[in-house]
Design a protein around this motif. Structure first.
Motif, PDB file in Angstrom:
ATOM      1  N   GLU A 187      -6.730  14.042  20.555  1.00 22.15           N
ATOM      2  CA  GLU A 187      -6.267  15.111  21.441  1.00 22.15           C
ATOM      3  C   GLU A 187      -7.367  16.133  21.696  1.00 22.15           C
ATOM      4  O   GLU A 187      -7.567  16.579  22.831  1.00 22.15           O
ATOM      5  N   GLU A 188      -8.092  16.494  20.641  1.00 17.67           N
ATOM      6  CA  GLU A 188      -9.200  17.439  20.835  1.00 17.67           C
ATOM      7  C   GLU A 188     -10.302  16.808  21.681  1.00 17.67           C
ATOM      8  O   GLU A 188     -10.896  17.461  22.554  1.00 17.67           O
TER       9      GLU A 188
ATOM     10  N   ASP B 173      -9.334  16.999  25.302  1.00 19.88           N
ATOM     11  CA  ASP B 173      -9.531  18.329  25.881  1.00 19.88           C
ATOM     12  C   ASP B 173     -10.992  18.553  26.261  1.00 19.88           C
ATOM     13  O   ASP B 173     -11.288  19.090  27.337  1.00 19.88           O
ATOM     14  N   HIS B 174     -11.904  18.148  25.388  1.00 20.69           N
ATOM     15  CA  HIS B 174     -13.327  18.358  25.664  1.00 20.69           C
ATOM     16  C   HIS B 174     -13.790  17.499  26.847  1.00 20.69           C
ATOM     17  O   HIS B 174     -14.570  17.962  27.696  1.00 20.69           O
TER      18      HIS B 174
ATOM     19  N   ALA C 152     -14.932  15.633  16.864  1.00 15.88           N
ATOM     20  CA  ALA C 152     -13.573  16.100  17.139  1.00 15.88           C
ATOM     21  C   ALA C 152     -12.644  15.759  15.976  1.00 15.88           C
ATOM     22  O   ALA C 152     -12.819  14.747  15.292  1.00 15.88           O
ATOM     23  N   GLU C 153     -11.642  16.613  15.781  1.00 18.17           N
ATOM     24  CA  GLU C 153     -10.674  16.392  14.706  1.00 18.17           C
ATOM     25  C   GLU C 153      -9.753  15.216  15.007  1.00 18.17           C
ATOM     26  O   GLU C 153      -9.340  14.498  14.099  1.00 18.17           O
ATOM     27  N   ASP C 154      -9.428  15.024  16.269  1.00 17.96           N
ATOM     28  CA  ASP C 154      -8.527  13.930  16.643  1.00 17.96           C
ATOM     29  C   ASP C 154      -8.738  13.607  18.123  1.00 17.96           C
ATOM     30  O   ASP C 154      -9.543  14.249  18.815  1.00 17.96           O
TER      31      ASP C 154
END
Length: 333
Positions: A297-298, A301-302, A293-295
């Motif tokens: 927050e991502e 979400d996952h 994940a980029e961060d």
């Protein structure tokens, strides 16, 4: 080969020159002469299929080998209980005097002994097996019975964490081209609480969860329990002996103020009894494995997406219960 030999003899008997027959069939004249001599006997030209190599280890030796393997690798001098094909090859050479390539040993184990490559399960040295057996045989039936008498939902509860650094699992790729995951080498993480629930009447399985941007605390446990109590009614929650369950003052106060919520403990060092462990295995090591994940927050979400999808798969939740839960758990309702 048999048809070619018979064809060669038939051509010679029809008057064809031997040299021409040998040239057409692509054999040496001496080979043709040998075929002609063999044709004088009734079965001289019949095919003789090769039976293949004789197995190096007979059935009795295979039984002996399996017993040696069951004694364990440490028993035979290695420092751990890891059986590799190379180690088994050395064991065969030591006890039976036969030298095999490790890949051939792997085929012997798979095809003749029905052994497979497996990942060992870890077991805490601190675990008290007698206490676990007593809990499964006595305590858990009591927990189920009392929850049923109270018409309460049974909640199987656990916490876990999801890191920004991905959980790496094997994947397919061209030979010699190892995939590379570009990810942040940071320990940023999310915490999650979840519980598999079983309804009191029909024993229907469901999943409830909460994702946190900090380590779970007693206040988070109380807030989540409050939501579940308002949605479901009386509860019996079974969780491990983590300090946020057993020692947090806010949790103790909540339980004292709400007698319709009863808390019970799994035995110590026995995560294999908690079906909610299957939730983390399915998400962390299955659906989200190799996720870079980029961060956070991502990642959030996952995690929410996968746990939300699992909520609507009751058959999978029941599979977690069958695999790891105490006997009779699916009959809790």
């Amino acid at each position: 080969m048999e048809r070619r030999r018979r064809r060669a003899v038939a051509l010679v008997e029809q008057g064809e020159p031997r040299a021409a027959v040998a040239r057409v069939l692509g054999v040496h004249p001496k080979t043709l002469a040998r075929w002609l001599r063999r044709a004088r006997s009734p079965d001289g030209l019949q095919a003789k299929p090769h039976g293949g190599p004789v197995p190096g280890l007979n059935d009795l030796q295979l039984l002996q080998l399996e017993q040696l393997l069951l004694d364990g690798a440490k028993f035979h001098g290695w420092k751990n209980e890891l059986w590799t094909a190379a180690r088994v090859a050395r064991l065969i050479e030591r006890f039976f005097g036969r030298t095999y390539h490790p890949e051939h040993v792997r085929r012997i184990l798979r095809q003749r002994l029905n052994w497979t490559s497996q990942k060992p399960r870890r077991k805490a040295r601190e675990r008290n097996d007698k206490e676990v057996e007593r809990w499964v045989g006595d305590e858990f039936p009591r927990i189920v019975r009392e929850a049923h008498d109270r018409d309460a939902y049974l909640l199987l509860w656990d916490e876990s964490g999801f890191f920004l650094t991905p959980t790496v699992r094997r994947t397919l790729a061209p030979r010699g081209q190892t995939p590379v995951l570009k990810c942040f080498d940071r320990r940023d993480r999310l915490s999650a609480m979840s519980c598999i629930s079983l309804s009191p009447v029909r024993g229907l399985a469901n999943l409830y969860f909460r994702v946190l941007d900090h380590n779970a605390k007693g206040e988070d446990v109380v807030e989540f329990l409050g939501e579940l109590r308002r949605a479901l009614g009386p509860l019996t929650v079974v969780w491990d002996r983590h300090t946020i369950h057993s020692k947090a003052k806010v949790v103790k106060a909540f339980l004292q103020a709400h007698p319709d919520v009863v808390a019970e403990d799994f035995p110590g060092y026995a995560p294999d009894l908690n079906p909610d462990e299957g939730v983390w295995g399915w998400t962390k090591y299955g659906r989200l494995a190799n996720l870079a994940a980029e961060d956070v927050e991502e990642l959030w979400d996952h995690v929410v997406e996968e746990l939300g999808e699992l909520k609507f798969q009751p058959d999978l939740l029941r599979a977690f219960i069958r695999q790891t839960g105490p006997p009779g758990l699916l009959r809790a309702g």
